[in-house]
Every structure is written in structure tokens, then in C-alpha cells.
Design a protein around this motif. Structure first.
Motif, PDB file in Angstrom:
ATOM      1  N   HIS A 131     -18.362  -1.785  13.703  1.00 57.92           N
ATOM      2  CA  HIS A 131     -18.731  -3.065  14.309  1.00 57.92           C
ATOM      3  C   HIS A 131     -19.850  -2.912  15.331  1.00 57.92           C
ATOM      4  CE1 HIS A 131     -14.731  -5.286  13.179  1.00 57.92           C
ATOM      5  NE2 HIS A 131     -15.539  -5.135  12.154  1.00 57.92           N
ATOM      6  N   LYS A 132     -19.849  -1.822  16.074  1.00 54.17           N
ATOM      7  CA  LYS A 132     -20.960  -1.570  17.006  1.00 54.17           C
ATOM      8  C   LYS A 132     -22.286  -1.484  16.271  1.00 54.17           C
ATOM      9  CE  LYS A 132     -18.308   1.093  20.412  1.00 54.17           C
ATOM     10  NZ  LYS A 132     -18.064   2.479  20.916  1.00 54.17           N
ATOM     11  N   ALA A 133     -22.241  -0.967  15.050  1.00 53.13           N
ATOM     12  CA  ALA A 133     -23.456  -0.831  14.248  1.00 53.13           C
ATOM     13  C   ALA A 133     -23.801  -2.101  13.482  1.00 53.13           C
ATOM     14  CB  ALA A 133     -23.301   0.332  13.266  1.00 53.13           C
ATOM     15  N   GLY A 134     -23.006  -3.153  13.679  1.00 53.03           N
ATOM     16  CA  GLY A 134     -23.288  -4.429  13.033  1.00 53.03           C
ATOM     17  C   GLY A 134     -22.729  -4.572  11.636  1.00 53.03           C
ATOM     18  N   GLY A 135     -21.843  -3.665  11.229  1.00 50.99           N
ATOM     19  CA  GLY A 135     -21.302  -3.696   9.880  1.00 50.99           C
ATOM     20  C   GLY A 135     -19.974  -4.414   9.770  1.00 50.99           C
ATOM     21  N   ARG A 136     -19.512  -4.542   8.533  1.00 51.13           N
ATOM     22  CA  ARG A 136     -18.196  -5.098   8.234  1.00 51.13           C
ATOM     23  C   ARG A 136     -17.437  -4.061   7.418  1.00 51.13           C
ATOM     24  NH1 ARG A 136     -19.611  -7.728  11.685  1.00 51.13           N
ATOM     25  NH2 ARG A 136     -20.045  -9.959  11.814  1.00 51.13           N
ATOM     26  N   ILE A 137     -16.116  -3.993   7.630  1.00 54.56           N
ATOM     27  CA  ILE A 137     -15.336  -2.933   6.990  1.00 54.56           C
ATOM     28  C   ILE A 137     -13.943  -3.422   6.652  1.00 54.56           C
ATOM     29  CG2 ILE A 137     -14.662  -1.990   9.261  1.00 54.56           C
ATOM     30  CD1 ILE A 137     -14.700   0.829   7.897  1.00 54.56           C
ATOM     31  N   ILE A 138     -13.452  -3.021   5.470  1.00 52.50           N
ATOM     32  CA  ILE A 138     -12.079  -3.311   5.063  1.00 52.50           C
ATOM     33  C   ILE A 138     -11.444  -2.015   4.568  1.00 52.50           C
ATOM     34  CG2 ILE A 138     -12.631  -5.701   4.465  1.00 52.50           C
ATOM     35  CD1 ILE A 138     -12.557  -4.946   1.526  1.00 52.50           C
ATOM     36  N   PRO A 139     -10.142  -1.821   4.835  1.00 54.88           N
ATOM     37  CA  PRO A 139      -9.481  -0.629   4.308  1.00 54.88           C
ATOM     38  C   PRO A 139      -9.022  -0.856   2.881  1.00 54.88           C
ATOM     39  CG  PRO A 139      -7.914  -1.883   5.586  1.00 54.88           C
ATOM     40  CD  PRO A 139      -9.219  -2.648   5.624  1.00 54.88           C
ATOM     41  N   GLN A 140      -9.052   0.203   2.090  1.00 51.67           N
ATOM     42  CA  GLN A 140      -8.418   0.136   0.777  1.00 51.67           C
ATOM     43  C   GLN A 140      -6.989   0.653   0.929  1.00 51.67           C
ATOM     44  OE1 GLN A 140      -8.946   2.886  -2.684  1.00 51.67           O
ATOM     45  NE2 GLN A 140      -9.986   1.120  -3.584  1.00 51.67           N
ATOM     46  N   ILE A 141      -6.031  -0.197   0.629  1.00 48.07           N
ATOM     47  CA  ILE A 141      -4.611   0.120   0.793  1.00 48.07           C
ATOM     48  C   ILE A 141      -4.081   0.640  -0.540  1.00 48.07           C
ATOM     49  CG2 ILE A 141      -2.382  -0.746   1.543  1.00 48.07           C
ATOM     50  CD1 ILE A 141      -4.562  -0.910   3.686  1.00 48.07           C
ATOM     51  N   TRP A 142      -3.344   1.755  -0.489  1.00 46.59           N
ATOM     52  CA  TRP A 142      -3.143   2.568  -1.698  1.00 46.59           C
ATOM     53  C   TRP A 142      -1.739   3.133  -1.773  1.00 46.59           C
ATOM     54  CZ3 TRP A 142      -6.105   7.858  -2.223  1.00 46.59           C
ATOM     55  CH2 TRP A 142      -6.222   8.235  -3.555  1.00 46.59           C
ATOM     56  N   HIS A 143      -1.170   3.089  -2.941  1.00 48.14           N
ATOM     57  CA  HIS A 143      -0.008   3.895  -3.324  1.00 48.14           C
ATOM     58  C   HIS A 143      -0.418   4.599  -4.599  1.00 48.14           C
ATOM     59  CE1 HIS A 143       3.876   5.207  -4.749  1.00 48.14           C
ATOM     60  NE2 HIS A 143       4.521   4.649  -3.731  1.00 48.14           N
ATOM     61  N   MET A 144      -0.368   5.943  -4.599  1.00 46.31           N
ATOM     62  CA  MET A 144      -0.961   6.700  -5.697  1.00 46.31           C
ATOM     63  C   MET A 144      -0.143   6.665  -6.979  1.00 46.31           C
ATOM     64  SD  MET A 144      -2.600   9.873  -3.552  1.00 46.31           S
ATOM     65  CE  MET A 144      -3.334  10.634  -5.001  1.00 46.31           C
ATOM     66  N   GLY A 145       1.118   6.247  -6.896  1.00 48.36           N
ATOM     67  CA  GLY A 145       1.840   6.048  -8.139  1.00 48.36           C
ATOM     68  C   GLY A 145       3.173   6.747  -8.223  1.00 48.36           C
ATOM     69  N   ALA A 146       3.955   6.304  -9.204  1.00 50.63           N
ATOM     70  CA  ALA A 146       5.270   6.879  -9.445  1.00 50.63           C
ATOM     71  C   ALA A 146       5.125   8.295  -9.995  1.00 50.63           C
ATOM     72  CB  ALA A 146       6.037   6.010 -10.438  1.00 50.63           C
ATOM     73  N   ARG A 147       5.989   9.194  -9.564  1.00 46.39           N
ATOM     74  CA  ARG A 147       5.936  10.561 -10.066  1.00 46.39           C
ATOM     75  C   ARG A 147       6.378  10.624 -11.521  1.00 46.39           C
ATOM     76  NH1 ARG A 147       8.379  12.861  -4.500  1.00 46.39           N
ATOM     77  NH2 ARG A 147       6.421  13.037  -3.352  1.00 46.39           N
ATOM     78  N   GLU A 194       3.161  -4.289   5.651  1.00 43.97           N
ATOM     79  CA  GLU A 194       3.016  -3.684   6.972  1.00 43.97           C
ATOM     80  C   GLU A 194       1.608  -3.124   7.161  1.00 43.97           C
ATOM     81  OE1 GLU A 194       6.208  -0.895   7.072  1.00 43.97           O
ATOM     82  OE2 GLU A 194       7.747  -2.441   7.382  1.00 43.97           O
ATOM     83  N   ALA A 195       1.062  -2.512   6.110  1.00 42.89           N
ATOM     84  CA  ALA A 195      -0.308  -1.999   6.182  1.00 42.89           C
ATOM     85  C   ALA A 195      -1.299  -3.151   6.361  1.00 42.89           C
ATOM     86  CB  ALA A 195      -0.639  -1.192   4.931  1.00 42.89           C
ATOM     87  N   ALA A 196      -1.073  -4.247   5.648  1.00 38.29           N
ATOM     88  CA  ALA A 196      -1.957  -5.412   5.784  1.00 38.29           C
ATOM     89  C   ALA A 196      -1.924  -5.952   7.205  1.00 38.29           C
ATOM     90  CB  ALA A 196      -1.533  -6.499   4.793  1.00 38.29           C
ATOM     91  N   SER A 197      -0.734  -6.024   7.774  1.00 37.76           N
ATOM     92  CA  SER A 197      -0.596  -6.507   9.137  1.00 37.76           C
ATOM     93  C   SER A 197      -1.360  -5.613  10.115  1.00 37.76           C
ATOM     94  CB  SER A 197       0.886  -6.567   9.522  1.00 37.76           C
ATOM     95  OG  SER A 197       1.049  -7.008  10.852  1.00 37.76           O
ATOM     96  N   ASP A 231       3.083   3.537   3.970  1.00 38.30           N
ATOM     97  CA  ASP A 231       4.224   4.292   4.470  1.00 38.30           C
ATOM     98  C   ASP A 231       5.369   4.236   3.463  1.00 38.30           C
ATOM     99  OD1 ASP A 231       6.006   5.666   6.011  1.00 38.30           O
ATOM    100  OD2 ASP A 231       6.261   4.104   7.530  1.00 38.30           O
ATOM    101  N   HIS A 232       5.273   5.139   2.469  1.00 39.41           N
ATOM    102  CA  HIS A 232       6.316   5.232   1.447  1.00 39.41           C
ATOM    103  C   HIS A 232       6.350   6.673   0.956  1.00 39.41           C
ATOM    104  CE1 HIS A 232       8.128   4.844  -2.630  1.00 39.41           C
ATOM    105  NE2 HIS A 232       8.934   4.030  -1.967  1.00 39.41           N
ATOM    106  N   PRO A 233       7.524   7.249   0.730  1.00 41.71           N
ATOM    107  CA  PRO A 233       7.620   8.676   0.414  1.00 41.71           C
ATOM    108  C   PRO A 233       6.815   9.124  -0.796  1.00 41.71           C
ATOM    109  CG  PRO A 233       9.784   7.793   0.941  1.00 41.71           C
ATOM    110  CD  PRO A 233       8.851   6.627   0.890  1.00 41.71           C
ATOM    111  N   ASP A 234       6.665   8.282  -1.797  1.00 40.62           N
ATOM    112  CA  ASP A 234       5.950   8.674  -3.016  1.00 40.62           C
ATOM    113  C   ASP A 234       4.473   8.297  -3.003  1.00 40.62           C
ATOM    114  OD1 ASP A 234       8.241   9.685  -4.131  1.00 40.62           O
ATOM    115  OD2 ASP A 234       8.732   7.873  -5.248  1.00 40.62           O
ATOM    116  N   HIS A 287      -3.750   8.351   6.165  1.00 41.67           N
ATOM    117  CA  HIS A 287      -2.621   7.423   6.198  1.00 41.67           C
ATOM    118  C   HIS A 287      -3.073   6.081   6.788  1.00 41.67           C
ATOM    119  CE1 HIS A 287       0.313  11.087   6.607  1.00 41.67           C
ATOM    120  NE2 HIS A 287      -0.276  11.030   5.434  1.00 41.67           N
ATOM    121  N   PHE A 288      -2.302   5.044   6.489  1.00 39.32           N
ATOM    122  CA  PHE A 288      -2.495   3.763   7.160  1.00 39.32           C
ATOM    123  C   PHE A 288      -1.188   3.360   7.836  1.00 39.32           C
ATOM    124  CE2 PHE A 288      -4.180  -0.526   7.819  1.00 39.32           C
ATOM    125  CZ  PHE A 288      -5.481  -0.209   8.134  1.00 39.32           C
ATOM    126  N   TYR A 289      -0.587   4.334   8.455  1.00 41.11           N
ATOM    127  CA  TYR A 289       0.640   4.122   9.228  1.00 41.11           C
ATOM    128  C   TYR A 289       0.749   5.267  10.232  1.00 41.11           C
ATOM    129  CZ  TYR A 289       2.562   7.766   6.198  1.00 41.11           C
ATOM    130  OH  TYR A 289       2.778   8.956   5.531  1.00 41.11           O
TER     131      TYR A 289
END
Length: 346
Positions: A97-113, A133-136, A67-70, A79-81
Motif C-alpha cells: 500500500h505504501k507503494a500505491g499497489g493493491r493486494i489480495i491473498p490467495q487462500i489455499w487448501h492443498m487437498g485431501a491426502r 476465518e482466513a477471509a475474516s 488452519d486445517h491439519p491436511d 500460513h494464513f493463521y
């Protein structure tokens, strides 16, 4: 030795902190832009569930925007917000999880303009907080860890690389200073998720603008680069290369993941055109597909414990059942990657 015996190294369990994986196969993060207005729908949940129920040990989601404008210039990247997007991700987690798997999100900021020198320290503090905040939220939603995207010329990597970081304050200058932003992001994430929630950092030497670039040109420099990141709280490094089989430095056969594991003692994920006969950048530069190829060399490296986990990208995009087909020796049934596969809704 039968084929099924020869691939058994891929199907050994692995544990990082409190997260137990059934095997060593990771679904690499792959941007698809199938989340209208940033909201992942039931089709996204079904897409990830198919890989989990077909034997993938760990799924790393496509890049998700903080959650950041850039943070993004692409409308349909998830989004992750926000309530709608987070509810969508809750459904993804539940299905995997129902399928028995494990999952983690990739948290991303695409970069300065412009470049990272344009950010004030107040701006930087706000971005660090947005990552936290995204990690939480990742922990609240029931994910099995998180990955920070610090590769390929995106924001964290822009701080790492001297060619994109002209700062002369505490966030720029020498290599150690250029890791400070990432270290603060890692520490902030750790402070909200606690000690038992895995944090993975994906990083690369190469850049989209320069395939030959190196953040660290020698093992000694690589060790200096990695030390503050490991100390900040990284539990596992996801080492992005274009071709996993290429040595990282002269005089050794170790690839990047091999060197990172040797230098830090941390578990590593290798990635880079696994199971394919051409590197993934040929798709972007030439629009080419890729045929399937043998993975004997990969298995040998895994058996030597050069790295711990193996991330699969295009092969899993084209064929959700790649893992179980490899496990069962059904290599003739593997679906080859084609440009059409990037539009996969399955």
C-alpha cells in the motif's frame, strides 16, 4: 500507432466493488516456499512491494494455507493463521500500500491426502469454517479482497472434478452437487467480509495429472458449473489456462476467461504464459526457461473486452519491472525467465 499507444488497454483503471485498480495487470500467484515455518518475513514484503512500485495493478499472493491439519505438506509455504504469520502478512500489506499497489491473498487448501470421499460432513464444515476465518483475517489485515484457490487439483477442485470426487451425498454426483462445497466456502467467506469486499475464485479445466481434462466440455455445461458459484458470491473469476491464446471450445476464438465473462457477466482474469514463447508447464517437465515475446494478440483481446484483467506469472518473477517496461516500450530491457528466476529473492 506507437508502441506506447498500442499497450494503453493494459493501463486503463478498473474497479471491482470498492477496490480500484490503476491498471489491468495482475501478478499471478506463484509458490516460492520462502516463508520458514509458514511465516512471511521482511524479504517477502520487499518482494511484493517491488512489483507494486513497478506498476503492477493488483498482486495476488502466493498460495497461503488455511488452519486445517491436511491443508499443506510443504513446510515453507506461508500460513494464513497464527500470530506470527498474520503479523508478517500485515507488513506485506503495509509495504504494498505504501507503494500505491493493491493486494489480495490467495487462500489455499492443498487437498485431501486420499480423496474427498474420506471427509465426513463434520470435517467439511470445519474446513469451510477455516476458509471463513482466513477471509475474516484478510479483511482485518487490510487486504483489498481475497482469492480462493479452486484450481489445479487442489481441494476445492478435487470436489469439482468427477474423477476425484466419488461422493454420493450432497457434495458429489452431478455437476451441481460437486460445486456445493465451493459454494459453501464462498458463502461463508462472504458472510464474514460483507458485501463490498471482492472475492475472486481461481479455477481451471486442466489438472496437474491431466492437462486435457475439462470440468465442462461445452459452453452449456460450463454455464451450469459457473452459475451456483456466481450466485454464492464470486465477484471475479480467475481463469487458469496453460496458454491464454487457445480457444476453449470449438467454433469460437474465445478463451476460457472470455467464455466465463460471456456466460456469467462477471469480470474475469486471463492467465497462461503471457509474454513468453513457451507455456509454463515446460519449466516443470523439462526445466526450460522462456524467451519474451510480443503481446499484440493479448492487447487485441483486451481491447475487445474478452476479459478484464491479465495475470502475469513467470515474466514478473524474472523481472519486477515488467509492467513499466511494457508501458514505456522498453521491450529490449525485459529480463527473460530462467529456472534460476524461481529462486528469486527480489
Amino acid at each position: 500507432m506507437s508502441y506506447s499507444q498500442s499497450v494503453q488497454a493494459l493501463f486503463q483503471p478498473f474497479t471491482v466493488l470498492n477496490t480500484q485498480l490503476s491498471n489491468r495487470i495482475v501478478m499471478a500467484p506463484m509458490t516460492r516456499q520462502f516463508s520458514p515455518n509458514g511465516v512471511p518475513g521482511p524479504d517477502v514484503a520487499a518482494y511484493y512491494r517491488r512489483r507494486a512500485e513497478n506498476g503492477v495493478g493488483l498482486i495476488v499472493t502466493e498460495g497461503t494455507i488455511i488452519d486445517h491439519p491436511d491443508s499443506s505438506n510443504q513446510e515453507n509455504v506461508p500460513h494464513f493463521y497464527g500470530e506470527a504469520a498474520l503479523n508478517g502478512w500485515a507488513e506485506v500489506v503495509a509495504e504494498v500500500h505504501k507503494a500505491g499497489g493493491r493486494i489480495i491473498p490467495q487462500i489455499w487448501h492443498m487437498g485431501a491426502r486420499g480423496h474427498v470421499g474420506d471427509y465426513t460432513e463434520t470435517d467439511i464444515a470445519a474446513i469451510v469454517q477455516a476458509f471463513a476465518e482466513a477471509a475474516s483475517e484478510a479483511k482485518r489485515l487490510g487486504f483489498d479482497g481475497l482469492e480462493l484457490h479452486g484450481a489445479h487439483g487442489y481441494l476445492i477442485d478435487q470436489f469439482f472434478w468427477d474423477k476425484t470426487n466419488p461422493r454420493t451425498d450432497r457434495y458429489g454426483g452431478d455437476m451441481m452437487a460437486r460445486t456445493r462445497f465451493a459454494a459453501e466456502v464462498i458463502q461463508a467467506c462472504r458472510s464474514v467480509v460483507g458485501p463490498d469486499f471482492p472475492i475472486v475464485l481461481r479455477f481451471s479445466q486442466w489438472k496437474a495429472s491431466d492437462y486435457s481434462a475439462k470440468l465442462a466440455g461445452t459452453p452449456e455445461l460450463l454455464e451450469q458449473f459457473l452459475a451456483p458459484l456466481a450466485e454464492a458470491g464470486v465477484d471475479m473469476f480467475h481463469c487458469s489456462t496453460r496458454r491464454f491464446w487457445e480457444p476453449e471450445f470449438e467454433g469460437s476464438d474465445l478463451n476460457l476467461a472470455g467464455w466465463v465473462k460471456k456466460l456469467t457477466g462477471k469480470p474475469t482474469i486471463t492467465v497462461g504464459s503471457v509474454g513468453l514463447d513457451s507455456d509454463f508447464m515446460s519449466f516443470f517437465s523439462e526445466g526450460k526457461g522462456a524467451a519474451n515475446t510480443k503481446i499484440d494478440g493479448l492487447i487485441e483481446r483486451l481491447e475487445r473486452e474478452e476479459f478484464d484483467l491479465v495475470a502475469i506469472g513467470r515474466s514478473l518473477l524474472a523481472d519486477p519491472a515488467w509492467a513499466i517496461k511494457i508501458r514505456d516500450g522498453r521491450t529490449d530491457d525485459l529480463v527473460p525467465f530462467t529456472p534460476k528466476a524461481t529462486q528469486a529473492l527480489y
